[in-house]
Design a protein around this motif. Structure first.
Motif, mmCIF file in Angstrom:
data_model
loop_
_atom_site.group_PDB
_atom_site.id
_atom_site.type_symbol
_atom_site.label_atom_id
_atom_site.label_comp_id
_atom_site.label_asym_id
_atom_site.label_seq_id
_atom_site.Cartn_x
_atom_site.Cartn_y
_atom_site.Cartn_z
ATOM 1 N N UNK A 153 53.944 1.517 8.863
ATOM 2 C CA UNK A 153 54.123 2.935 9.137
ATOM 3 C C UNK A 153 54.079 3.199 10.636
ATOM 4 N N UNK A 201 34.032 12.035 15.869
ATOM 5 C CA UNK A 201 32.740 12.550 15.411
ATOM 6 C C UNK A 201 31.751 11.412 15.120
ATOM 7 N N UNK A 234 33.393 21.565 14.528
ATOM 8 C CA UNK A 234 33.203 21.231 13.124
ATOM 9 C C UNK A 234 34.138 20.101 12.733
ATOM 10 N N UNK A 272 36.917 18.355 10.401
ATOM 11 C CA UNK A 272 38.050 18.766 9.574
ATOM 12 C C UNK A 272 37.677 18.382 8.142
ATOM 13 N N UNK A 295 39.020 18.766 5.168
ATOM 14 C CA UNK A 295 39.959 18.118 4.246
ATOM 15 C C UNK A 295 40.020 16.611 4.496
ATOM 16 N N UNK A 354 49.172 9.231 4.106
ATOM 17 C CA UNK A 354 48.427 9.537 5.314
ATOM 18 C C UNK A 354 47.136 8.729 5.356
ATOM 19 N N UNK A 373 43.216 8.719 6.616
ATOM 20 C CA UNK A 373 42.206 9.716 6.959
ATOM 21 C C UNK A 373 41.032 9.094 7.703
ATOM 22 N N UNK A 418 37.580 13.419 11.711
ATOM 23 C CA UNK A 418 38.118 14.015 12.932
ATOM 24 C C UNK A 418 37.590 15.430 13.057
ATOM 25 N N UNK A 419 37.692 15.970 14.251
ATOM 26 C CA UNK A 419 37.309 17.354 14.447
ATOM 27 C C UNK A 419 38.427 18.263 13.975
ATOM 28 N N UNK A 420 38.039 19.417 13.475
ATOM 29 C CA UNK A 420 39.020 20.383 12.992
ATOM 30 C C UNK A 420 39.834 20.936 14.148
ATOM 31 N N UNK A 435 46.699 18.706 11.904
ATOM 32 C CA UNK A 435 45.609 18.227 11.061
ATOM 33 C C UNK A 435 45.399 19.088 9.832
ATOM 34 N N UNK A 436 44.651 18.547 8.929
ATOM 35 C CA UNK A 436 44.220 19.331 7.799
ATOM 36 C C UNK A 436 45.259 19.376 6.697
ATOM 37 N N UNK A 437 46.379 18.817 6.955
ATOM 38 C CA UNK A 437 47.412 18.883 5.954
ATOM 39 C C UNK A 437 47.382 17.610 5.134
ATOM 40 N N UNK A 438 47.347 17.803 3.859
ATOM 41 C CA UNK A 438 47.216 16.626 3.023
ATOM 42 C C UNK A 438 48.547 15.956 2.770
#
Lengths: 436, 391
Positions: free
Chosen positions: A60, A379, A402, A404, A406, B60, B62, B65-67, B106-109
């Protein structure tokens, strides 16, 4: 296509090495391999390792890089060098001679940094290449094992990769955590006997926060098979190996630029190479508006250190610092102003500048910068406790950022796959405790 | 001390295996994610070139990570005039959308793969085949077709596409300029490299000059909720594109029914609300009659697919079975799909003593199949049961 042959490279390399030696640089010998852009992309996908275990994520990464390159979003990096003894570096055949000269001078800087910076003390550069080769063989053998197979191996690698940045930041040897625990217990036996320490405290697992999550899981998960432990150890070893590079990105690049620039001035390049060399150099160390170019910041700071404290101080910094301590110590208000640093809120549609580098703002800007430099963008999570076989992880919240959620949720799912039991993560979201 | 130089002599394409594995994962994810795409698309009237974004799950990686919405960032300003409190609109340039991928942060699955309908059908259906049943007369007429199909990196000289090749070079040149490895003002010649060359690709297609007609029959009575129709739509979408990919010409007839059959257009078929009871046999009779009248079943390949929630008046059951038997005889393939979302439904009591699927159950053979769909993820499995039997 190219205006050079191996003979040219050797000749220039000899002169570069002579100059570098003169300045007191002390580096691992370098092996340069020439390759075309396609092979370069391939090598990049595996972090430059001559051999590396296979995993779809590297495929990838190749695709993504190729797409970006072909869409013109990024150029290929000029240099790719790995921290090994001897160092291995790749020279792209498509590059013109002046660029190769720049890269070779640059690589000497990197190699010197790998060899001397304290952060790399435990990376075992002598054995990294055979270690990776061996790891590849072992993983391949699990894939070929009919009782395991590629799906199972991939699942374990997927999960372990999710935790691969969660190893201690400071330079240290890879420890056997079971032995570490035993040593701790021996040491505190007295306290237990004298009643200074309760039984629970003494038997707690782990006794102290454990930042080496992969190591902890690999050694303490109860239902894990040997091959799974082995894969986790492989990925853990690689994580320890790469962490120093994450922690010193700015310094490492800065040092390499600092030296290729110095060497340039003594190389006595003919005009036709000198000007393009300078141009390429300026490209590399130019500021990226709105973000931090590590080449730019590192190069700038080493020059300032030399200006203010002399070259000896540069060598000292190269030995003992990592990005965070380096910037904390050397970046002054004057520098922040000159670099035109600012801090901002990155909103979905707008960028809002919060502080600029003036009298009152520069400290804030510097602090924000420190929070994103080196390993600080990752983090910090540690193993806090194991309660009835439930693994409890804690996020060390820095007060501003904060997680993430998800992503964290996915990582916890991966962790559960490895731990083979429940896993909890305790963090803070919007100033309130949060549990996954 | 000098350095050592050598030509790189490892395997030139070292990531090939991992790329293949990645691609397999994407294809798998597309198949799993297909129910999410298809329901949004209208079934007919698309020309195959239309781009569809497919959300792909699980490719993806994972990490912690920070938001994206927390904390400030620092950056250098270059020569720009930065002032406290100043706001900039983010230009489009900021969105680093990669071709073929969503530029979302970010945050997208999901990450999205953009494919054309043609590619999608290829992805989905390349392993599946129509049941080898009795051959219709027209099927024997084969035609060979030479079609231009995109460009390839390799080819014979006469098929070299100068235009595409030149475009590649320009692209690479612009890339080099942006990356700073090439300076347009230097007057250096920026030559072609091997990788720029593009050849026209010619594909030979053997086609059966055949026609298919599809009857989509759906129960639109009061018990068919929106959700059920939505599932039916996904399913019909797959069926249509699958059959279309195998035939020269495909005609569709939409037949909605409650107690009466109505022939309607696609929009009405899915959106028309209706109430009242259900009688299945009149609709099946209607299909039999229309097929006979408009398409000669001896030279057309007739397909009938019926989606319903399984309700039928008990008194009609016997008639429905008889009609189904005749349909089965006439059609190349006849599929019945029972849709019952798993949530509680006030009408499920009707199914307790056997909905249509139970009555049909014993009739199943290779020309007639019965599937049940309860949730989105079942759509693909159901489809495979129809046409993937030989996998």
């Amino acid at each position: 296509m190219s205006d050079w042959g191996l003979k040219d490279l050797t000749a220039w390399d000899d002169r570069i090495c002579a100059i570098a030696k003169n300045h007191g640089l002390d580096w691992y010998p370098i092996t340069y391999e020439t390759c075309d852009y396609f092979e370069m992309l391939g090598n990049m996908s595996y972090h430059g390792m001559p051999t590396h275990y296979g995993h779809w994520s590297y495929g990838k990464s190749f695709e993504v890089q190729r797409q970006q390159y072909q869409a013109g979003m990024t150029g290929l990096p000029y240099e790719l060098i790995i921290n090994s003894n001897p160092c291995i570096s790749y020279l792209m055949k498509e590059n013109p001679l002046h660029l190769q000269i720049l890269i070779m001078a640059h690589c000497v800087g990197h190699s010197d940094f790998f060899k001397n910076n304290r952060s790399f003390a435990f990376t075992r550069a002598d054995t990294v290449v055979p270690r990776m080769r061996n790891a590849k063989k072992r993983i391949q053998s699990y894939i070929e094992d009919p009782s395991i197979g590629i799906e199972a191996v991939e699942a374990v690698i997927d999960s372990a990769h999710a935790l691969s940045y969660q190893v201690p930041r400071f330079p240290c040897e890879i420890e056997d955590l079971l032995e570490k625990r035993k040593a701790w217990m021996d040491f505190h036996k007295e306290n237990l006997d004298s009643g200074k320490m309760s039984e629970d405290q003494y038997n707690k697992l782990p006794q102290e926060p454990e930042y080496d999550i992969l190591g902890f899981i690999g050694q303490h998960a109860r239902k894990m098979k040997d091959w799974e432990r082995d894969i986790i150890e492989i990925i853990r070893d690689e994580a320890y190996y790469f962490m120093p590079q994450i922690r010193t990105k700015t310094m490492n690049e800065g040092w390499a630029c600092f030296w290729h620039y110095k060497i340039l001035h003594e190389l006595d390049l003919p005009q036709e190479y000198h000007i393009p060399f300078l141009k390429s150099h300026n490209q590399v160390v130019r500021p990226h508006v709105g973000s931090m170019n590590p080449y730019h910041l590192g190069f700038y700071l080493f020059n300032k250190i030399e200006e203010r404290h002399g070259i000896e101080e540069c060598f000292l910094a190269r030995d003992v610092h990592h990005d965070e301590s380096f910037i904390r110590q050397y970046l002054t208000q004057e520098d922040c102003e000159e670099l035109n640093l600012f801090s901002f809120n990155d909103n979905p549609d707008t960028i809002e500048i919060t502080e600029v580098s003036d009298e009152e703002g520069w400290k804030h800007v510097k602090n924000i910068l420190l929070g994103q430099i080196g390993g600080n963008s990752i983090p910090r999570i540690y193993v806090d406790d194991v309660d009835e076989d439930v693994l409890i992880l804690h996020h060390e919240h820095d007060g501003a950022r904060d997680l993430e959620i998800s992503h964290a949720t996915k990582v916890i799912q991966h962790t559960m796959e490895l731990w083979k039991n429940e896993v909890k993560l305790i963090t803070i979201v919007d100033d309130a405790p949060y549990e996954i | 001390m000098g350095s050592v130089f050598s030509h790189h002599n490892t395997n030139a394409d070292r990531s090939a295996g991992d790329r293949r594995r990645h691609k397999q994962k994407i294809e798998k994810a597309i198949k799993e994610g297909v129910h999410d795409i298809v329901a949004e698309e209208s079934i007919i009237g698309q020309d195959g070139k239309k781009k569809i974004r497919i959300p792909v799950k699980g490719i993806k990686e994972y990490r912690f990570v920070y938001g994206s919405n927390s904390g400030q960032k620092a950056g250098s300003g270059g020569d720009a005039d930065v002032q406290k409190g100043k706001k900039f609109a983010k230009g489009k340039k900021k969105r680093k959308g990669k071709p073929g991928r969503a530029g979302n942060e970010k945050g997208e699955e999901y990450y999205e793969v953009e494919v054309t309908l043609e590619e999608l059908t290829e992805y989905l259906f390349k392993d599946l085949n129509l049941p080898e049943l009795e051959k219709k007369r027209m099927k024997e007429i084969m035609s060979q077709e030479y079609r231009r199909k995109g460009y390839r990196n390799e080819g014979i000289r006469p098929r070299l596409s100068k235009k595409e090749t030149a475009k590649r070079r320009i692209k690479r040149k612009k890339a080099a300029e942006r990356a700073g490895t090439y300076d347009p003002e230097s007057g250096e010649d920026f030559g072609y490299i091997e990788n720029d060359l593009r050849y026209k690709h010619i594909k030979v297609d053997t086609k059966y000059a055949t026609n298919a007609c599809i009857f989509f029959v759906m129960d639109v009575s009061g018990s068919m909720s929106r959700e059920k129709k939505y599932l039916a739509r996904s399913f019909f979408f797959l069926l249509y594109h699958f059959i279309r990919s195998k035939y020269e010409k495909t005609e569709i007839v939409f037949v909605a029914h409650d107690t009466q059959p109505y022939e309607v257009d696609e929009d009405k078929f899915f959106n028309r609300g209706s109430s009242g009871g259900t009688l299945v046999s009149p609709a099946l009779e209607y299909v039999l009659e229309q097929a006979e009248k408009r398409f000669n079943p001896r030279s057309w390949n007739v397909y009938t697919f019926h989606c319903s929630d399984g309700d039928n008046w008990m008194s009609d059951m016997q008639k429905a079975v008889e009609a189904s038997n005749r349909l089965k005889e006439m059609c190349q393939f006849y599929g019945y799909c029972e849709i019952e979302p798993s949530q509680n439904d006030s009408l499920t009591w009707m199914n307790e003593d056997g909905g249509l699927s139970k009555v049909y159950g014993w009739m199943e053979d290779e020309k007639f199949k019965v599937v049940r769909i309860t949730k989105k993820n079942d759509v693909w499995d159901a489809f495979k049961k129809f046409f993937g039997g030989k996998l």
